[in-house]
Design a protein around this motif. Structure first.
Motif, mmCIF file in Angstrom:
data_model
loop_
_atom_site.group_PDB
_atom_site.id
_atom_site.type_symbol
_atom_site.label_atom_id
_atom_site.label_comp_id
_atom_site.label_asym_id
_atom_site.label_seq_id
_atom_site.Cartn_x
_atom_site.Cartn_y
_atom_site.Cartn_z
ATOM 1 N N PHE A 190 -7.257 31.539 -27.509
ATOM 2 C CA PHE A 190 -6.528 32.054 -26.346
ATOM 3 C C PHE A 190 -6.852 33.537 -26.218
ATOM 4 C CE2 PHE A 190 -2.753 33.242 -23.899
ATOM 5 C CZ PHE A 190 -2.691 32.197 -22.997
ATOM 6 N N ASN A 191 -7.641 33.908 -25.163
ATOM 7 C CA ASN A 191 -8.044 35.297 -24.989
ATOM 8 C C ASN A 191 -7.364 35.912 -23.773
ATOM 9 O OD1 ASN A 191 -9.429 34.210 -22.816
ATOM 10 N ND2 ASN A 191 -11.390 34.134 -23.934
ATOM 11 N N ASN A 192 -7.799 37.125 -23.396
ATOM 12 C CA ASN A 192 -7.174 37.846 -22.278
ATOM 13 C C ASN A 192 -7.404 37.148 -20.943
ATOM 14 O OD1 ASN A 192 -6.147 39.814 -23.954
ATOM 15 N ND2 ASN A 192 -7.976 41.124 -23.785
ATOM 16 N N VAL A 193 -8.597 36.584 -20.737
ATOM 17 C CA VAL A 193 -8.895 35.879 -19.491
ATOM 18 C C VAL A 193 -7.962 34.688 -19.318
ATOM 19 C CG1 VAL A 193 -10.677 34.615 -18.208
ATOM 20 C CG2 VAL A 193 -11.288 36.662 -19.543
ATOM 21 N N ARG A 195 -5.058 34.338 -20.679
ATOM 22 C CA ARG A 195 -3.693 34.848 -20.467
ATOM 23 C C ARG A 195 -3.487 35.275 -19.011
ATOM 24 N NH1 ARG A 195 -3.926 38.047 -24.150
ATOM 25 N NH2 ARG A 195 -3.009 36.766 -25.786
ATOM 26 N N LYS A 196 -4.497 35.938 -18.404
ATOM 27 C CA LYS A 196 -4.394 36.353 -17.005
ATOM 28 C C LYS A 196 -4.328 35.143 -16.085
ATOM 29 C CE LYS A 196 -6.728 39.185 -13.519
ATOM 30 N NZ LYS A 196 -7.925 40.036 -13.234
ATOM 31 N N ARG A 197 -5.162 34.152 -16.367
ATOM 32 C CA ARG A 197 -5.157 32.940 -15.545
ATOM 33 C C ARG A 197 -3.811 32.223 -15.635
ATOM 34 N NH1 ARG A 197 -9.056 30.554 -17.861
ATOM 35 N NH2 ARG A 197 -10.700 31.512 -16.581
ATOM 36 N N GLU A 198 -3.242 32.212 -16.836
ATOM 37 C CA GLU A 198 -1.951 31.557 -17.006
ATOM 38 C C GLU A 198 -0.852 32.303 -16.241
ATOM 39 O OE1 GLU A 198 0.842 29.819 -20.616
ATOM 40 O OE2 GLU A 198 -0.428 31.575 -20.967
ATOM 41 N N ASN A 199 -0.886 33.641 -16.254
ATOM 42 C CA ASN A 199 0.116 34.432 -15.529
ATOM 43 C C ASN A 199 0.000 34.199 -14.027
ATOM 44 O OD1 ASN A 199 1.167 35.511 -17.873
ATOM 45 N ND2 ASN A 199 -0.201 37.310 -17.830
ATOM 46 N N GLU A 200 -1.248 34.122 -13.502
ATOM 47 C CA GLU A 200 -1.439 33.876 -12.070
ATOM 48 C C GLU A 200 -0.922 32.492 -11.694
ATOM 49 O OE1 GLU A 200 -5.581 34.415 -11.531
ATOM 50 O OE2 GLU A 200 -5.478 36.623 -11.503
ATOM 51 N N GLU A 201 -1.145 31.529 -12.573
ATOM 52 C CA GLU A 201 -0.668 30.181 -12.302
ATOM 53 C C GLU A 201 0.850 30.121 -12.290
ATOM 54 O OE1 GLU A 201 -0.999 26.207 -11.375
ATOM 55 O OE2 GLU A 201 -2.594 27.726 -11.522
ATOM 56 N N LEU A 202 1.487 30.843 -13.227
ATOM 57 C CA LEU A 202 2.948 30.882 -13.247
ATOM 58 C C LEU A 202 3.512 31.554 -12.007
ATOM 59 C CD1 LEU A 202 3.583 31.833 -16.989
ATOM 60 C CD2 LEU A 202 4.039 29.625 -15.877
ATOM 61 N N GLU A 203 2.879 32.638 -11.546
ATOM 62 C CA GLU A 203 3.337 33.351 -10.351
ATOM 63 C C GLU A 203 3.169 32.474 -9.124
ATOM 64 O OE1 GLU A 203 2.645 37.639 -8.048
ATOM 65 O OE2 GLU A 203 1.500 37.124 -9.877
ATOM 66 N N ARG A 204 2.075 31.744 -9.004
ATOM 67 C CA ARG A 204 1.830 30.869 -7.860
ATOM 68 C C ARG A 204 2.874 29.749 -7.806
ATOM 69 N NH1 ARG A 204 -2.682 29.206 -9.320
ATOM 70 N NH2 ARG A 204 -3.859 30.996 -8.548
ATOM 71 N N ASN A 205 3.168 29.194 -8.960
ATOM 72 C CA ASN A 205 4.181 28.136 -9.002
ATOM 73 C C ASN A 205 5.558 28.669 -8.629
ATOM 74 O OD1 ASN A 205 2.266 26.262 -9.782
ATOM 75 N ND2 ASN A 205 2.639 26.593 -11.989
ATOM 76 N N TRP A 206 5.828 29.905 -9.032
ATOM 77 C CA TRP A 206 7.142 30.503 -8.726
ATOM 78 C C TRP A 206 7.293 30.751 -7.231
ATOM 79 C CZ3 TRP A 206 8.253 35.585 -7.023
ATOM 80 C CH2 TRP A 206 9.633 35.906 -7.014
ATOM 81 N N ARG A 207 6.203 31.219 -6.572
ATOM 82 C CA ARG A 207 6.236 31.453 -5.135
ATOM 83 C C ARG A 207 6.388 30.158 -4.346
ATOM 84 N NH1 ARG A 207 1.461 36.029 -4.329
ATOM 85 N NH2 ARG A 207 2.617 37.758 -5.317
#
Length: 212
Positions: A190-193, A195-207
């Protein structure tokens, strides 16, 4: 005054005093000899005692006397036998090298682990010990060994110890398989890329959950 009677009585008193002095001197000499013998006499005791883990037994040989014990020889009647679990054979206690000790200092002891209590038989035996003091005089001792007094104690913690042994064997086998390549470890990187992709996915689902 009858001087003859006085002289006779004086000689009698002197003779009695002399005999008493001789007896007292002989008594002091005997006590001094006993004290000297005690100072150079070894007293060797042999016992079987529980080890740190109570299911295991330890043979203990101790010189509790004030003198050096030389040429110690130990025998058992009947001889005590020990079944070795890993090898499967039976060993006689009298065949161990610790039963023949060249020298044991005052208050010195030697001990050796001889296995589990339930692998030792018979439970009762008479141990005979012979040794020599610093002057070469031979001393013999004997005492009774009865390990049946530890029967209840030796049963405590058996399951726990066996469980620990099994877990250690399993861990050792798993480690050996991994090192030999027989089994592979599954590792998730699990690297930084990621982690960033996971954060974007969580934000998209929240919206999306909020709606228009």
């Amino acid at each position: 005054m009858d001087w003859a009677v006085i002289f006779t009585n004086s000689n009698t008193y002197l003779a009695c005093f002399t005999l008493a002095l001789v007896f007292y001197t002989a008594l002091l000499a005997r006590e001094a000899r006993k004290t000297r013998e005690l100072q150079i006499s070894p007293i060797v005791v042999v016992s079987i005692e529980p080890a740190r883990y109570q299911t295991f037994a330890t043979l203990v040989i101790e010189n509790t006397g004030f003198g050096v014990a030389r040429e110690i020889e130990i025998s058992f009647d009947p001889d005590i036998t020990i079944k070795r679990e890993n090898i499967g054979d039976i060993v006689k206690l009298s065949s161990l090298t610790i039963t023949k000790i060249p020298l044991l200092k005052p208050k010195q002891s030697l001990s050796i682990s001889i296995g589990r209590f339930n692998n030792i038989s018979p439970s009762c035996s008479v141990v005979s010990i012979s040794c020599r003091d610093s002057l070469g005089k031979k001393h013999t001792y004997s005492n009774r060994i009865d390990i049946s007094v530890y029967d209840d104690m030796s049963k405590l913690g058996v399951d726990a110890l066996e469980g620990i042994e099994k877990e250690l064997k399993k861990f050792s086998q798993d480690l050996k398989n991994v090192m030999s390549g027989f089994k592979r470890l599954r590792v998730d990187v699990f690297n930084n890329v990621d982690r960033k992709r996971e954060n974007e996915e969580l934000e998209r689902n929240w919206r999306n959950s909020e709606g228009p």
